[in-house]
Design an enzyme around this catalytic site. Structure first.
Site, PDB file in Angstrom:
ATOM      1  N   ASP A   1       0.859  -1.189   0.000  1.00 23.69           N
ATOM      2  CA  ASP A   1       0.000   0.000   0.000  1.00 23.69           C
ATOM      3  C   ASP A   1       0.896   1.240   0.000  1.00 23.69           C
ATOM      4  OD1 ASP A   1       0.863   0.448   2.618  1.00 23.69           O
ATOM      5  OD2 ASP A   1      -0.858  -0.631   3.472  1.00 23.69           O
ATOM      6  N   SER A   2       0.290   2.420   0.021  1.00 27.68           N
ATOM      7  CA  SER A   2       1.071   3.646  -0.156  1.00 27.68           C
ATOM      8  C   SER A   2       2.072   3.842   0.991  1.00 27.68           C
ATOM      9  CB  SER A   2       0.149   4.854  -0.275  1.00 27.68           C
ATOM     10  OG  SER A   2      -0.792   4.841   0.763  1.00 27.68           O
TER      11      SER A   2
END
Lengths: 79, 710
Positions: free
Chosen positions: A38-39
């Protein structure tokens, strides 16, 4: 440093950040699409590479790296 | 070969009615878009299979997850891609490999972020074309289908709306969530709810055509931020309305006048893009709304009630003031206050107290309870002279609000006439309004909004729906002659054609230009004047001089040969003094036009809608009042006449204050011809015919001055 060593150390970082077994990480694996990063983890990966190789990477460009192969190529420039 | 349009229509079926859905890029993290979409689909009681696709998770929300979409054993009808834009193309590629043709791309990070995003958008379009995929988005909220046989909430909205007859399309995802919340409070249901985001593949036009055939949809609402292809939108709206009779209501945001000030011509400076958008929507039969409230006020009327047979309305009220307000608003909207039949009057007299007003607007008096409302409503709905009923209520101490609302619902179920309501107030009337809205009786806070909604309903069903667009093709034009002048100017590198050349072009298209000729010496000027007859007008011709009068470059009413010679030199001297650098091409000598009514005609080219025609009265009407009308070319038979009849100063042409009526037929002909010229020559960017003088009926008109920019 040999390319193979860079690749092995990149996988070690990825394995630690994404909490995966190194054997599950293919050379061409995409951090997001194949490994589900994820980011936040993408940021952690950049920090992890910098620490592992004792380098300081351009943050914006580093975040554009999407795969193991891409990371190896990118890091080699700094070594 | 199947066109993209046909492909979209086919693939949209599975976007709205899938038997299986994959959410590609799903995560387990609650409160994120990828998770909420999975949860919404599961919560909406979707009547099909759900497959979360996640690189790392084995299951999401108790449903088995797959690493890749290609790992799913069964066929998948619809894929919803929620991966970040950096990798969404990889997911789309796999969808293609899996044979999935219908896709929604929720992810942001495309055209809206600039160059990098534009590249990504091109990439996903390329993949879609390679695999015959149709996709909605990217950068969107998703899609909702409330059809009970489907029950699909493929969005990250907070709540699924009720089923209903309104199809809602929006370019803005955030607005969608606000609309859903607004609608829920008013029990407004939707048939389909679609956020189409960047419309990189499936556009609002494709969706309008889909909703045209959708049985659950009675009215189509569209929120649009940019019109990419105005002509296509107009044609689509016309076709949807003609084929299905469904009204289209649009909010087009971005009402700016930027750019207009930079325009070089009159037409250019008067025609902001928003005015053109207004004109285009009106031509296409689209009902343009200014805000969400207006849109839903009107949508309720279309979706809930039968169309009115005509515009005669009856008003029932329990208070005099609101009755007068409603009457004023109705008359202002062009509605007729119905005259009751004798039978209705008798019934009202029998059932209402002697103090009641039994004429329209009917005042059932402040102490009226449900029985009195029922008696008045029943009598009035049965009157053939009434086409629609407005019921007003103010909350007084003895008013049984809920019971009155129930009575209205009861009567509405038994009549084929539209009943609109306005329970004025807020707290006390809330429960009554709730009863009305739950039972699909349109309710309006203000009587003015109620009248506007009825007027739209009436106008759509009686003036728009049956109208068929037939553009006029003018055959007797000399296209070659016009092309020759334009080519010559283009080759010489000029961007403006002045009166002499403009009049050749307009003459070739049959506009009534005055006789004239270009003189390069005093002798030539005298020759031209002798040929066309005295008196004449003389005007300087120079690309460098915009305002000829200001430089002393125009002299009117030159009576004889000697004067022509003198004035020729006088004009040159004036111009030399005021604009010494100007390059002079000569002096245009032309016949003097007789006095008449001055009007202005023009062409402007709009980026979205193409050629636009302008008409208005000349002089102060155009300078100060900006009393002009626009229409997108080509024009239909009624379009040109409507332009003339819809300006505020139209009465001056129709023969006001003892004047003879002007020759509007001749003006209509000029408008057609100008429209044809605009369509034939896309290189004409702007054109002004200012003024054109229109004479009394039967005497035609005359082009006095013209300028063309290309």
């Amino acid at each position: 440093m040999e390319k193979q060593e860079v690749q092995s150390r990149v996988k070690k970082v990825v394995s630690r950040v994404l909490k995966m077994d190194e054997s599950e990480i293919a050379d061409e694996a995409n951090f997001i699409f194949d490994l589900g990063a994820d980011s936040m983890q993408s940021l952690e990966l950049v920090a992890g590479f910098e620490e592992e190789f004792d380098i300081e990477m351009d943050q914006d460009k580093a975040l554009e790296i999407q795969s193991i192969d891409g990371a190896v190529e990118f890091i080699e420039v700094y070594l | 070969m199947t066109s993209r349009f046909e492909l979209h229509q086919e693939n949209l079926k599975k976007i709205f009615n899938p038997e299986s859905v994959a959410i590609v890029g799903a995560t387990k993290l609650k409160g994120t878009v990828p998770y909420d979409i999975v949860e919404n689909i599961l919560k909406s009681d979707f009547n099909g299979a759900v497959y979360p696709v996640s690189p790392r998770e084995k299951h999401i929300a108790s449903v088995k997850a797959y690493k890749y979409v290609i790992d799913i054993e069964d066929p998948v009808d619809l894929a919803i891609i929620v991966f970040p834009s950096a990798v969404a193309h990889m997911a789309l590629e796999q969808c293609g490999q899996k044979g999935i043709k219908s896709v929604i791309i929720i992810s942001a990070g495309y055209r809206e972020i600039g160059e990098k995003g534009i590249e990504r958008e091109a990439q996903i379009k390329e993949i879609a074309e390679k695999y015959d995929i149709s996709f909605i988005g990217p950068n969107c909220l998703g899609v909702i289908n409330t059809d009970p046989s489907v029950n699909l909430d493929a969005s990250f909205a907070r709540q699924m709306p009720d089923p209903g007859n309104i199809g809602f399309l929006s370019q803005s995802g955030a607005l969608c969530t606000a609309v859903l919340d607004y609608a829920r409070a008013k029990h407004i249901g939707f048939s389909k709810f679609i956020s189409f985001g960047n419309k990189a593949d499936i556009s609002e036009i494709d969706l309008m055509f889909y909703l045209m055939k959708d049985e659950q949809t009675k009215v189509i609402l569209l929120y649009l931020e940019e019109v990419s292809d105005g002509k296509a939108l107009m044609n689509a709206a016309r076709e949807v309305i003609a084929q299905s009779g469904k009204p289209i209501l649009i909010i087009k945001s971005g009402r700016t006048s930027e750019g207009a000030s930079a325009a070089a011509s009159h037409t250019g400076s008067l025609a902001g893009s928003d005015e053109i958008c207004d004109a285009a929507f009106e031509q296409a039969g689209i009902l343009r709304c200014d805000n969400i409230e207006e849109m839903f006020n009107k949508a309720m009327a279309f979706a809930y009630q039968p169309p009115p047979r005509s515009n005669r309305v009856a008003i029932i009220t329990n208070a005099g003031g609101p009755g007068v307000l409603t009457t004023d608003a109705a008359v202002k909207e062009g509605l007729e206050i119905a005259r009751f039949s004798e039978e209705t009057t008798k019934l009202l007299k029998r059932h209402l107290p002697s103090t009641a007003n039994i004429k329209n607007p009917v005042d059932v008096i402040g102490d009226a309870r449900a029985d009195r409302y029922n008696a008045a409503l029943t009598a009035i709905t049965n009157d053939d002279a009434v086409d629609g009923i407005f019921v007003i209520l103010t909350p007084q101490s003895m008013t049984n609000i809920d019971a009155i609302a129930e009575e209205i619902v009861k009567v509405a179920k038994e009549t084929d006439k539209p009943i609109y309501t306005s329970f004025m107030g807020e707290a006390d009337v809330a429960s009554g309004i709730d009863i009305l809205l739950r039972n699909k009786i349109p309710h309006y806070i203000l009587p003015e909004s109620m009248c506007k909604a009825f007027e739209s309903d009436f106008r759509f069903h009686h003036k728009i729906k049956g109208h068929r667009f037939k553009p006029v093709k003018v055959e007797d034009v000399d296209k070659e002659a016009a092309a020759k002048v334009l080519e010559g100017a283009l080759q010489s590198g000029r961007q403006v054609l002045e009166e002499d050349e403009a009049e050749i072009i307009l003459g070739a298209y049959g506009l009534p230009v005055l006789k004239g000729g270009l003189a390069k010496s005093a002798e030539e000027a005298i020759e031209v004047a002798k040929r066309i007859g005295f008196p004449v007008a003389m005007k300087i011709m120079s690309d460098d001089i915009i305002h000829k009068f200001d430089t002393g470059g125009v002299i009117l009413d030159v009576e004889n040969e000697e004067a022509v010679g003198i004035k020729y030199q006088e004009i040159l001297d004036n111009v030399k003094e005021k604009a010494p650098e100007a390059q002079i091409r000569g002096i245009w000598v032309t016949e003097m036009a007789h006095k008449g009514e001055e009007v202005i005609l023009g062409i402007k080219r709009d980026a979205a809608f193409g050629p636009v025609i302008m008409f208005g009265l000349g002089g102060i009407f155009v300078e100060i009042f900006k009393d002009v009308k626009f229409r997108v070319a080509p024009l239909g038979e009624t379009g040109a006449r409507e332009m003339i009849e819809s300006i505020k100063g139209h009465k001056l042409l129709a023969g006001a204050r003892g004047k003879n009526p002007a020759d509007t037929d001749s003006l209509v002909d000029c408008i057609y011809r100008l429209s044809q010229l605009a369509v034939d020559f896309p290189e004409i960017k702007e054109l002004d015919v200012n003024p054109i003088i229109v004479y009394d009926e039967g005497n035609g008109c005359a082009v006095v001055d013209a300028k063309i920019m290309f």
